[in-house]
Design a protein around this motif. Structure first.
Motif, PDB file in Angstrom:
ATOM      1  N   GLU A 645       0.760  -1.144   0.053  1.00 27.59           N
ATOM      2  CA  GLU A 645       0.023  -0.075  -0.026  1.00 27.59           C
ATOM      3  C   GLU A 645       0.972   1.296   0.071  1.00 27.59           C
ATOM      4  N   LEU A 646       2.015   1.307   0.778  1.00 32.56           N
ATOM      5  CA  LEU A 646       2.843   2.456   0.882  1.00 32.56           C
ATOM      6  C   LEU A 646       3.658   2.601  -0.518  1.00 32.56           C
ATOM      7  N   LYS A 647       3.879   1.772  -0.957  1.00 35.20           N
ATOM      8  CA  LYS A 647       4.815   1.712  -1.987  1.00 35.20           C
ATOM      9  C   LYS A 647       4.283   2.422  -3.219  1.00 35.20           C
ATOM     10  N   GLU A 648       2.853   2.363  -3.305  1.00 43.42           N
ATOM     11  CA  GLU A 648       2.179   2.973  -4.310  1.00 43.42           C
ATOM     12  C   GLU A 648       2.315   4.589  -4.330  1.00 43.42           C
ATOM     13  N   ASP A 649       2.403   5.238  -3.087  1.00 45.40           N
ATOM     14  CA  ASP A 649       2.640   6.596  -3.165  1.00 45.40           C
ATOM     15  C   ASP A 649       3.737   7.194  -2.582  1.00 45.40           C
ATOM     16  N   VAL A 650       4.641   6.229  -1.793  1.00 47.01           N
ATOM     17  CA  VAL A 650       5.827   6.805  -1.218  1.00 47.01           C
ATOM     18  C   VAL A 650       7.099   6.028  -1.982  1.00 47.01           C
ATOM     19  N   SER A 651       8.008   6.743  -2.016  1.00 46.10           N
ATOM     20  CA  SER A 651       9.282   6.401  -2.729  1.00 46.10           C
ATOM     21  C   SER A 651       9.942   5.230  -1.703  1.00 46.10           C
ATOM     22  N   GLU A 652      10.758   4.302  -2.295  1.00 40.30           N
ATOM     23  CA  GLU A 652      11.442   3.350  -1.470  1.00 40.30           C
ATOM     24  C   GLU A 652      12.453   4.144  -0.556  1.00 40.30           C
ATOM     25  N   GLU A 653      13.053   4.938  -0.900  1.00 41.16           N
ATOM     26  CA  GLU A 653      14.191   5.703  -0.033  1.00 41.16           C
ATOM     27  C   GLU A 653      13.428   6.299   1.056  1.00 41.16           C
ATOM     28  N   VAL A 654      12.185   6.893   1.169  1.00 39.20           N
ATOM     29  CA  VAL A 654      11.704   7.425   2.254  1.00 39.20           C
ATOM     30  C   VAL A 654      11.157   6.251   3.147  1.00 39.20           C
ATOM     31  N   LEU A 655      10.523   5.212   2.505  1.00 40.16           N
ATOM     32  CA  LEU A 655      10.206   3.829   3.401  1.00 40.16           C
ATOM     33  C   LEU A 655      11.365   3.314   4.017  1.00 40.16           C
ATOM     34  N   VAL A 656      12.428   3.152   3.517  1.00 40.52           N
ATOM     35  CA  VAL A 656      13.527   2.647   4.001  1.00 40.52           C
ATOM     36  C   VAL A 656      13.778   3.525   5.203  1.00 40.52           C
ATOM     37  N   GLY A 657      13.880   4.759   5.162  1.00 39.62           N
ATOM     38  CA  GLY A 657      14.309   5.757   6.242  1.00 39.62           C
ATOM     39  C   GLY A 657      13.250   5.491   7.378  1.00 39.62           C
ATOM     40  N   ALA A 658      12.243   5.562   6.981  1.00 34.69           N
ATOM     41  CA  ALA A 658      10.999   5.587   8.076  1.00 34.69           C
ATOM     42  C   ALA A 658      10.998   4.128   8.861  1.00 34.69           C
ATOM     43  N   ALA A 659      11.216   2.871   8.113  1.00 34.55           N
ATOM     44  CA  ALA A 659      11.210   1.504   8.715  1.00 34.55           C
ATOM     45  C   ALA A 659      12.467   1.547   9.698  1.00 34.55           C
ATOM     46  N   ARG A 660      13.756   2.328   9.024  1.00 36.47           N
ATOM     47  CA  ARG A 660      14.633   2.329  10.022  1.00 36.47           C
ATOM     48  C   ARG A 660      14.719   2.982  11.281  1.00 36.47           C
ATOM     49  N   LEU A 661      13.941   4.352  11.245  1.00 32.24           N
ATOM     50  CA  LEU A 661      13.818   5.096  12.478  1.00 32.24           C
ATOM     51  C   LEU A 661      12.716   4.320  13.276  1.00 32.24           C
ATOM     52  N   ILE A 662      11.596   3.907  12.653  1.00 31.18           N
ATOM     53  CA  ILE A 662      10.624   3.008  13.580  1.00 31.18           C
ATOM     54  C   ILE A 662      11.332   1.965  14.256  1.00 31.18           C
ATOM     55  N   THR A 663      12.363   1.156  13.748  1.00 29.51           N
ATOM     56  CA  THR A 663      12.931  -0.232  14.330  1.00 29.51           C
ATOM     57  C   THR A 663      14.037   0.527  15.308  1.00 29.51           C
ATOM     58  N   LEU A 664      14.763   1.467  14.990  1.00 33.06           N
ATOM     59  CA  LEU A 664      15.689   1.807  15.794  1.00 33.06           C
ATOM     60  C   LEU A 664      15.108   2.414  17.356  1.00 33.06           C
ATOM     61  N   TYR A 665      13.853   3.041  17.225  1.00 35.77           N
ATOM     62  CA  TYR A 665      13.293   3.600  18.258  1.00 35.77           C
ATOM     63  C   TYR A 665      12.892   2.438  19.089  1.00 35.77           C
ATOM     64  N   HIS A 666      12.159   1.344  18.723  1.00 38.76           N
ATOM     65  CA  HIS A 666      11.716   0.267  19.494  1.00 38.76           C
ATOM     66  C   HIS A 666      12.933  -0.425  19.902  1.00 38.76           C
ATOM     67  N   LEU A 667      14.157  -0.610  19.382  1.00 38.37           N
ATOM     68  CA  LEU A 667      15.096  -1.566  19.840  1.00 38.37           C
ATOM     69  C   LEU A 667      16.043  -0.800  20.821  1.00 38.37           C
ATOM     70  N   ASP A 668      16.091   0.729  20.793  1.00 34.79           N
ATOM     71  CA  ASP A 668      16.525   1.405  21.886  1.00 34.79           C
ATOM     72  C   ASP A 668      15.798   1.549  23.214  1.00 34.79           C
ATOM     73  N   GLN A 669      14.405   1.413  22.874  1.00 34.38           N
ATOM     74  CA  GLN A 669      13.513   1.507  23.954  1.00 34.38           C
ATOM     75  C   GLN A 669      13.653   0.317  25.005  1.00 34.38           C
ATOM     76  N   ARG A 670      13.927  -0.837  23.933  1.00 33.10           N
ATOM     77  CA  ARG A 670      13.797  -1.969  24.625  1.00 33.10           C
ATOM     78  C   ARG A 670      15.153  -2.369  25.365  1.00 33.10           C
TER      79      ARG A 670
END
Length: 773
Positions: A645-670
Motif C-alpha cells: 500500500e505504501l509503495k504506491e505513493d511513497v518512494s522506497e528511499e523514504v520507506l527505508v528511512g521510516a522503517a529504520r527510524l521506527i525499528t531503531l526507536y523500539h530497539l533502543d527503548q527495549r
C-alpha cells in the motif's frame, strides 16, 4: 654500580614473576640503537626530519628498526620544537608504551613527553591514537604543549573537552592523535550508539588508547559507569521522608554497622516511621518496595554520606568529591534515588534524573581498544589487577636521577586529637626554618579543620581543596616557595609539579639548602598508591625533599578495616605509640582496604562481563539496522499488505528511512528497559544466597532470557507502529504514533556502590530485619 644493581633487580623480578616483571633488557638494547642514530638525525634539516618521519608511514612492516627510528626522530624533534631533549629513561618509557605496556615512571620524570613520542609512533605506524587523560584541563594542556613536536613529525593532533561542540569533536577525532578526558570519549561512544543516521556518528573505530595516570583510570575508576540519560518526569525525593529521617536517633531508631558502610532501622525506628507516615505497615506488599526503599535511601544519605567529605554544596547544588583526587567529580552523581535523597537532605533543588538510555563502564570502554597502554608513577602496586582485567604487564623505568628524598617512618598516635596536635607542632617547627611544607589531608573537612588549628597556632597556611579548585594552578605554582605552608586534599597528590623556589624558581637554591619540599600526610589513604603519589611531590628530578605520615588509632582507615587491633603497649606522654606491634596496625588496615576494593572490582566485573557481551550482540544488530535496508525488508515481510500500500505513493528511499527510524526507536527503548531491569535485578540478587543459590548464576539465569526477548519484542512493536504510523512522500509522522525520542539528553557518571563492601553487608541488614520480624 647503580646501573648494575638496577639490572639485577629487574632480572630477579622477572625470575620470580613478581608485579612489574616485564623485562627491561630488550628495551635497553633498543635504546642503545636509538643513541647510535643521534649524529645522523641531528644533521637533518627540519624538512628532512619531517620527510623521514613520513617515510615510516610507507613501511609494510613496523618492527624493531622502525621503533628505533621513531624514537631517534622524536628525540631530535622534541629538542628542536619544545626545547626538551628526552632523557634515556623517557625514551625507554616511550618504547615500553609502543610495545603495549603500562610503564611506571617516577613522579617528575617527564611522562607527558614519553607519551607524546609513543603516540606519534603509533600514528606513524598507521593507527589513530586516543590519549585518555583524567580531566579536560590536562587534555588541552598536553595537546597544546606537545603540538609543535607532532607538527615537526608530520602528525596531526586534536583535543576535546566537555564544552566542545559536535563539529569540534568530529575534527578532534579526525586527527591522528586525540587528547580527551576518558569520560568524554565514553560519552561520545554512548551518543554514537543511539545515532539514527550513520553520518551522525563521530568516534572512529577504536585502535590505540594511551592512558595517562593509568592506575587511577584503569583501576580506581574502572567500574564507574558512564551514563547517557533522556528526559522523563521522574518523581523527586519526598521532603517529608527527608525531614522524618533527620529526627531519627542513632542506636534508638537506627544502627550503623562496625565499618560504617551500612545503616539499618531498628524495631523502634520502624515503628516511629510507620507512626509518622500515618500508621502504615512498612513491610506490607504496598509499601515494602516503595516507602521502605525511600526511607532506607534517605537514611543512607543522612547517616553515611557526609558534607565536605563525600560531597560539597556549592551554588545551590550537591557536588560529589572524587576520593582518589580530592577534586569535585564533575558530571558525576549517585544513582538517581540516592542523589535525590542527598539533595533533599541539603534542601537544594533536585537535579534532573531521567531514564537511562545506555551506559558503559570505564573498563568496558577501554577494553574496546585492540591496543591499550598507559603510564603512571604507581603501577606495580596494581600489577595483578592490570594483568587480570586488561592482560597488561608493567614495565618499571628507572629514574633519570636518583631520588634523594628522605622518607621518615610513619608516626602513630592513640587519638585523633593528639595526632593533630603533634601534626601542628611538627609543621610549626619546620616552618621556623622557612622550608616549604605541603600538608596532604584526606578530605575537605579535614583540610579546613587543620588549617583552623594552624591559624590558631599563629601560622598562615594556604588551603587548596574542592571548594576553591579554580585557584589550583596559582596555589600549586608557589607551593614550593620559601616560608609557604600549603594545606591540600589529594588535589595536590597526583599529576602536579611543585617547583622549588616558586613559579619562577628564583629561590631554588635557597630551598634546596633547607632540604627541599617537606610533605606531611595527615593520615594514610585506603590505597598505598595515593600515599606514594603524595610523597612523590617532593624529591623530583634529583632535588632534595622529605616526607612523613601521621596517623591515629581513631582514623577511619583503622576503625573500618582494623577495628580489632591490639591496644598499644608503649605510649609516650604526647600519645605517640612506639611499640612495633601496634605500629603495623595502619599498614594492616591499608592492606585490608585494598583487598576490599579489589574484591568490589572483581565482583562488579563479573556482573558487567555479561552486560557488555549483551551490549556487543545488540549493537551488532543495531548497526545492521542502521547501515542497511534490513528494517524495511523485515517489516515488509511481516506486513506485506501495508508495505505494498505504501509503495504506491511513497518512494522506497523514504520507506527505508521510516522503517529504520521506527525499528531503531523500539530497539533502543527495549535496551533501555533491559538496563533498568538489570539494575533492579542486581540490587536484590544477593538475597538469593539465603536460598543457597549462587547470586551470579541467578543473575545470568534471569538476565539471558530477558535479553533474548529484546530483538523479537522490538520487531513486534515496530510492526505495530509501521501499521499505524502515517507515512507520506515527505516522510513518517512518527510522533503521532508514539515514536518520540527524548527531546533532551545529558551525560553523567554514577558513583557505583558507595556503601557496600560486599554481599555480607546486605546479609547483616537482612538478618537484623528477620530477627525483628
Amino acid at each position: 654500580m647503580t646501573t648494575l644493581m638496577a639490572r639485577l633487580k629487574q632480572r630477579m623480578r622477572r625470575f620470580a614473576q613478581r608485579p612489574g616483571s616485564a623485562d627491561l633488557t630488550p628495551y635497553r638494547t633498543l635504546l642503545a640503537a636509538v643513541n647510535t642514530h643521534e649524529e645522523r638525525v641531528g644533521a637533518l634539516s627540519d624538512e628532512e626530519l619531517t620527510a623521514a618521519a613520513g617515510e615510516l608511514r610507507e613501511r609494510d612492516v613496523f618492527g624493531k628498526d622502525e621503533l628505533v627510528e621513531v624514537c631517534a626522530l622524536a628525540r631530535e624533534a622534541a629538542d628542536r620544537a619544545l626545547g626538551l631533549r628526552p632523557f634515556d629513561v623517557q625514551i625507554l618509557g616511550a618504547l615500553g608504551l609502543l610495545e603495549g605496556h603500562v610503564v611506571e615512571m617516577a613522579t617528575g620524570e617527564g611522562k607527558t613527553l614519553s607519551g607524546a613520542i609513543a603516540a606519534a609512533g603509533f600514528a606513524l605506524r598507521g593507527d589513530q591514537v586516543h590519549v585518555a587523560s583524567v580531566n579536560d584541563y590536562l587534555a588541552q594542556r598536553d595537546a597544546e604543549w606537545m603540538g609543535p613536536l607532532y607538527e615537526l613529525l608530520g602528525v596531526s593532533v586534536g583535543w576535546l573537552s566537555q564544552s566542545s561542540k559536535p563539529e569540534e569533536r568530529r575534527a578532534a577525532y579526525e586527527a591522528e592523535v586525540t587528547y580527551a578526558a576518558v569520560s568524554e570519549i565514553g560519552f561520545d561512544v554512548l551518543r554514537d550508539r543511539l545515532a539514527v543516521d550513520e553520518a551522525d556518528r563521530i568516534v572512529p573505530k577504536p585502535r590505540v588508547v594511551l592512558v595517562d595516570e593509568a592506575d587511577s583510570v584503569l583501576v580506581d575508576e574502572a567500574r564507574v559507569p558512564l551514563v547517557l540519560a533522556g528526559s522523563t518526569a521522574n518523581e523527586a525525593a519526598d521532603p517529608v521522608i527527608a525531614d522524618l529521617v533527620r529526627r531519627l536517633r542513632k542506636d534508638l531508631h537506627f544502627e550503623v554497622d562496625d565499618e560504617e558502610r551500612n545503616v539499618y532501622l531498628t524495631g523502634a525506628g520502624s515503628e516511629a516511621v510507620e507512626r509518622t507516615l500515618g500508621g502504615i505497615d512498612l513491610y506490607s506488599d504496598e509499601h515494602v518496595q516503595t516507602t521502605l526503599s525511600k526511607v532506607n535511601v534517605a537514611l543512607h544519605a543522612h547517616v553515611l554520606l557526609h558534607r565536605d567529605i563525600d560531597y560539597i554544596v556549592r551554588d545551590g547544588k550537591v557536588h560529589l568529591i572524587n576520593d582518589t583526587r580530592g577534586r569535585i567529580a564533575r558530571l558525576q552523581r549517585w544513582p538517581d534515588g540516592l542523589q535525590a535523597a542527598v539533595e533533599a537532605k541539603e534542601s537544594v533543588a533536585a537535579t534532573d534524573s531521567g531514564e537511562v538510555l545506555d551506559s558503559i563502564t570505564v573498563q568496558a570502554l577501554l577494553n574496546r581498544y585492540p591496543t591499550v597502554c598507559g603510564m603512571t608513577g604507581t603501577a606495580v602496586a596494581v600489577a595483578e589487577q592490570l594483568r587480570t582485567f586488561y592482560t597488561l604487564e608493567v614495565l618499571v623505568i628507572p629514574s633519570n636521577q636518583e631520588c634523594i628524598r628522605e622518607d621518615e617512618a610513619p608516626r602513630l598516635y592513640t587519638t585523633l586529637e593528639l595526632k593533630e596536635a603533634a601534626l601542628v607542632k611538627e609543621i610549626a617547627s619546620v616552618h621556623e626554618t622557612g622550608r616549604p611544607i605541603l600538608v596532604g589531608t584526606l578530605d575537605v573537612a579535614e583540610s579546613e579543620r587543620l588549617s583552623t588549628k594552624l591559624r590558631a597556632a599563629g601560622l598562615e597556611p594556604v588551603v587548596l581543596n574542592a571548594k576553591n579548585d579554580a585557584e589550583e594552578a596559582t596555589i600549586i605554582a608557589d607551593a614550593g616557595s620559601f616560608d609557604r605552608i600549603t594545606v591540600s586534599t589529594q588535589m595536590a597528590g597526583r599529576g602536579t609539579d611543585i617547583r622549588l623556589g616558586g613559579h619562577d624558581g628564583e629561590d631554588h637554591e635557597r630551598i634546596v639548602g633547607l632540604g627541599g619540599l617537606y610533605v606531611v600526610g595527615s593520615g594514610r589513604h585506603t590505597s598505598s598508591r595515593l600515599d606514594d603519589q603524595l610523597r612523590g611531590r617532593a624529591g623530583r628530578q634529583g632535588d632534595p625533599g622529605g616526607s612523613v605520615f601521621f596517623g591515629s588509632l581513631q582514623d577511619e582507615l583503622v576503625t573500618q578495616f582494623a577495628p580489632d587491633h591490639d591496644e598499644p603497649v608503649e605510649v609516650d606522654d604526647d600519645g605517640r605509640i612506639t611499640d612495633s606491634g601496634t605500629l603495623h596496625t595502619v599498614e594492616h588496615a591499608q592492606r585490608v582496604a585494598e583487598g576490599v576494593h579489589l574484591e568490589i572490582h572483581r565482583n562488579t566485573w563479573r556482573y558487567n562481563k555479561l552486560v557488555e557481551h549483551q551490549r556487543e550482540l545488540l549493537m551488532a544488530h543495531r548497526n545492521k539496522v542502521l547501515t542497511t535496508d534490513a528494517a524495511w525488508e523485515e517489516l515488509a515481510k511481516r506486513a506485506p499488505e501495508r508495505a505494498a500500500e505504501l509503495k504506491e505513493d511513497v518512494s522506497e528511499e523514504v520507506l527505508v528511512g521510516a522503517a529504520r527510524l521506527i525499528t531503531l526507536y523500539h530497539l533502543d527503548q527495549r535496551w533501555s528497559e533491559h538496563l533498568t531491569f538489570l539494575t533492579d535485578l542486581r540490587e536484590g540478587i544477593h538475597l538469593r544466597a539465603l536460598a543457597r543459590q549462587n547470586p551470579l548464576d541467578e543473575f545470568h539465569r534471569e538476565a539471558i532470557p530477558t535479553f533474548n526477548r529484546i530483538v523479537p519484542d522490538s520487531w513486534e512493536s515496530a510492526e505495530e507502529t509501521f501499521a499505524e504510523a502515517k507515512i507520506g512522500p515527505e516522510g513518517a509522522e512518527l510522533a503521532a504514533a508514539g515514536v518520540k525520542r527524548p527531546n533532551t539528553t545529558w551525560t553523567y557518571l554514577v558513583h557505583d556502590n558507595p556503601f557496600s563492601s560486599g554481599l555480607e553487608e546486605t546479609f547483616k541488614g537482612l538478618v537484623k530485619m528477620v530477627k525483628r520480624k
